[in-house]
Motif scaffolding. Structure first.
Motif: not given
Length: 148
Positions: A51-60, A66-76, A88-92
């Motif tokens: 129904a909706r996407h919202e994206i906040d780009y932090k850095r390039q 090698h792959p990038v990690d995507i952590e996913l969780w439920v917030t509501q 979408v992250k590498d470590g911190d």
């Protein structure tokens, strides 16, 4: 608990500057969401729609092999929708923060439906309410709440 998807980067994901194109991140989120929702032991067999996407780009994110990690969780979780949040992250190092509102859908009847008890139970395992403090990586940065 969080679901972690190891997302491969593809040569075609790059823009002219050698960075992963911003539009490609939507596909990465889709891959993580499919990996999370459609597993043999637990899945949304009856269907769902975004129904909706919202994206906040932090850095390039620069293309690499090698792959990038995507952590996913439920917030509501609501009666007829739920919100998934991603990093979408590498470590911190966080490249993107995003959220998706998903509506369970009955494709045969062509209408939204309520979550089943089994789906709700599955989603509750991945609910992570203690993320707001961890998400704030810049002092004074204002985080927008996702309205549903």
């Amino acid at each position: 608990m969080r679901h972690i998807y190891r997302c491969p980067l593809r040569w075609a994901d790059m823009d002219a500057y050698g960075h992963v194109n911003n539009v490609v991140f939507l596909r990465y989120l889709e891959e993580a969401r499919i990996d999370f929702l459609f597993r043999p032991e637990k899945d949304f067999k009856q269907g769902s729609v975004v129904a909706r996407h919202e994206i906040d780009y932090k850095r390039q994110l620069v293309h690499r092999h090698h792959p990038v990690d995507i952590e996913l969780w439920v917030t509501q979780i609501r009666a007829a929708s739920f919100t998934l949040t991603y990093e979408v992250k590498d470590g911190d190092l966080v490249y993107v923060r995003a959220s998706t509102v998903i509506v369970p859908f009955d494709f045969q009847a062509q209408r939204p439906r309520r979550l089943t008890a089994e789906e709700r139970e599955f989603l509750e395992e991945y609910t992570d309410d203690a993320t707001d403090a961890a998400r704030d990586d810049t002092a004074g940065e204002k985080e927008e709440a996702v309205a549903v």
